[in-house]
Design a protein around this motif. Structure first.
Motif, short mmCIF file in Angstrom:
data_model
loop_
_atom_site.label_atom_id
_atom_site.label_comp_id
_atom_site.label_asym_id
_atom_site.label_seq_id
_atom_site.Cartn_x
_atom_site.Cartn_y
_atom_site.Cartn_z
N LYS A 44 0.84 -1.20 0.00
CA LYS A 44 0.00 0.00 0.00
C LYS A 44 0.87 1.25 0.00
N SER A 45 1.93 1.22 0.82
CA SER A 45 2.83 2.37 0.89
C SER A 45 3.54 2.58 -0.45
N GLN A 46 3.95 1.48 -1.09
CA GLN A 46 4.61 1.58 -2.40
C GLN A 46 3.66 2.14 -3.45
N SER A 47 2.38 1.75 -3.36
CA SER A 47 1.40 2.19 -4.36
C SER A 47 1.15 3.70 -4.30
N GLU A 48 1.49 4.32 -3.17
CA GLU A 48 1.31 5.77 -3.02
C GLU A 48 2.41 6.57 -3.72
N LEU A 49 3.49 5.88 -4.09
CA LEU A 49 4.59 6.54 -4.77
C LEU A 49 4.35 6.50 -6.28
N SER A 50 4.64 7.61 -6.94
CA SER A 50 4.47 7.66 -8.39
C SER A 50 5.70 8.32 -9.01
N ASP A 51 5.75 8.33 -10.32
CA ASP A 51 6.83 9.03 -11.03
C ASP A 51 6.28 10.36 -11.52
N MET A 52 6.63 11.43 -10.82
CA MET A 52 6.12 12.76 -11.15
C MET A 52 7.04 13.50 -12.12
N GLY A 53 8.05 12.80 -12.63
CA GLY A 53 8.99 13.42 -13.54
C GLY A 53 10.35 13.62 -12.89
N LYS A 54 11.32 13.98 -13.71
CA LYS A 54 12.68 14.17 -13.23
C LYS A 54 12.86 15.56 -12.60
N VAL A 55 13.82 15.63 -11.70
CA VAL A 55 14.21 16.92 -11.12
C VAL A 55 14.77 17.80 -12.23
N GLY A 56 14.40 19.08 -12.23
CA GLY A 56 14.93 20.00 -13.23
C GLY A 56 16.42 20.27 -13.02
N ALA A 57 17.08 20.70 -14.08
CA ALA A 57 18.52 20.97 -14.02
C ALA A 57 18.80 22.21 -13.17
N PHE A 58 19.84 22.13 -12.34
CA PHE A 58 20.25 23.29 -11.55
C PHE A 58 21.67 23.08 -11.05
N GLU A 59 22.34 24.17 -10.74
CA GLU A 59 23.64 24.17 -10.06
C GLU A 59 23.62 25.31 -9.06
N MET A 60 23.67 24.97 -7.78
CA MET A 60 23.59 25.97 -6.72
C MET A 60 24.57 25.62 -5.60
N LYS A 61 25.04 26.63 -4.89
CA LYS A 61 26.03 26.45 -3.83
C LYS A 61 25.35 26.19 -2.48
N ASN A 62 26.01 25.36 -1.66
CA ASN A 62 25.49 25.13 -0.31
C ASN A 62 26.37 25.82 0.73
N GLN A 63 26.16 25.51 2.00
CA GLN A 63 26.83 26.22 3.09
C GLN A 63 28.32 25.92 3.20
N THR A 64 28.80 24.89 2.50
CA THR A 64 30.25 24.63 2.48
C THR A 64 30.86 24.99 1.13
N ASN A 65 30.10 25.74 0.33
CA ASN A 65 30.52 26.19 -1.00
C ASN A 65 30.60 25.04 -2.01
N LEU A 66 29.94 23.93 -1.70
CA LEU A 66 29.86 22.80 -2.63
C LEU A 66 28.76 23.08 -3.65
N THR A 67 29.05 22.80 -4.93
CA THR A 67 28.04 22.98 -5.98
C THR A 67 27.12 21.77 -6.00
N ILE A 68 25.84 22.00 -5.74
CA ILE A 68 24.85 20.93 -5.70
C ILE A 68 24.12 20.89 -7.04
N SER A 69 24.00 19.69 -7.60
CA SER A 69 23.32 19.51 -8.89
C SER A 69 22.72 18.11 -8.93
N PRO A 70 21.79 17.86 -9.85
CA PRO A 70 21.24 16.50 -9.98
C PRO A 70 22.32 15.46 -10.27
N GLU A 71 23.34 15.85 -11.03
CA GLU A 71 24.43 14.92 -11.35
C GLU A 71 25.16 14.48 -10.08
N LEU A 72 25.37 15.43 -9.16
CA LEU A 72 26.05 15.12 -7.90
C LEU A 72 25.21 14.18 -7.04
#
Length: 206
Positions: A44-72
């Motif tokens: 039942k819990s699994q059935s509640e999960l669906s594929d809503m599409g992929k995360v959009g492309a982005f590159e943004m910095k975090n608090q340690t200056n690491l670049t966060i992206s879907p590839e990472l």
């Protein structure tokens, strides 16, 4: 005396028969019931999960200056939310996510992404500490590069309301579900469903 002795033997025989029946039939049936119930609950819990599409492309910095992206993030399960501009609301949001974080604190392949207003890495680190985000290796406070958090939340993660939405992203960067951060039931469901999509991997520090 002989009559009492015979009665005792009969009682012992009945007791042994009852125990044999319990061990051979009742306990296995009970175990099957609980296993079946657990399996049905998981389905039942699994059935509640669906594929809503992929995360959009982005590159943004975090608090340690690491670049966060879907590839990472590929190969990891991500929990995504947006931090309010209002400090009181922001602290409540972080407190809610912190409870989920505690459940997966030692898990290698689960990360938490909290997006906030544009800022430098140093300022993000200060703000993270003030909000209670201290696990910089697993929980990223990320500068969006824009004041419009609603635009980013909808475009990248299908979160309509950044004040309350929390997205679950699987290891292939597919958005599986969006939860209401203010609902105890939904946040509990989030914990359960992270456990469903998480890959088998070692615990941190082991």
């Amino acid at each position: 005396m002989e009559e009492n002795f015979g009665t005792d033997n009969k009682n012992k025989a009945r007791f042994r028969a009852a125990m044999t029946f319990l061990i051979l039939f009742i306990l296995p049936a009970g175990s099957w019931y609980f296993m079946s119930s657990g399996l049905n609950y998981r389905k039942k819990s699994q059935s509640e999960l669906s594929d809503m599409g992929k995360v959009g492309a982005f590159e943004m910095k975090n608090q340690t200056n690491l670049t966060i992206s879907p590839e990472l993030l590929k190969g990891k399960v991500a929990v995504v939310n947006f931090i309010s501009k209002d400090i009181a609301t922001a602290k409540k949001q972080v407190a809610r996510i912190a409870k989920v974080h505690q459940s997966f604190d030692n898990t290698e392949d689960v990360v938490f992404l909290s997006f906030t207003l544009p800022d430098t890495a140093n300022n993000l680190l200060v703000r993270a500490n003030k909000l209670g985000i201290t696990d910089n290796k697993q929980w990223y406070l990320i500068s969006t590069g824009t004041e419009d958090l609603t635009y980013i939340s909808k475009k990248l993660f299908h979160i309509d309301n950044p004040e309350s939405g929390v997205a679950l992203i699987d290891t292939s960067m597919s958005i599986r579900r969006v939860y209401d951060i203010n609902s105890n039931k939904e946040m509990g469901r989030l914990v359960e469903q992270i456990a469903i999509v998480i890959p088998e991997q070692p615990r941190r520090g082991m």
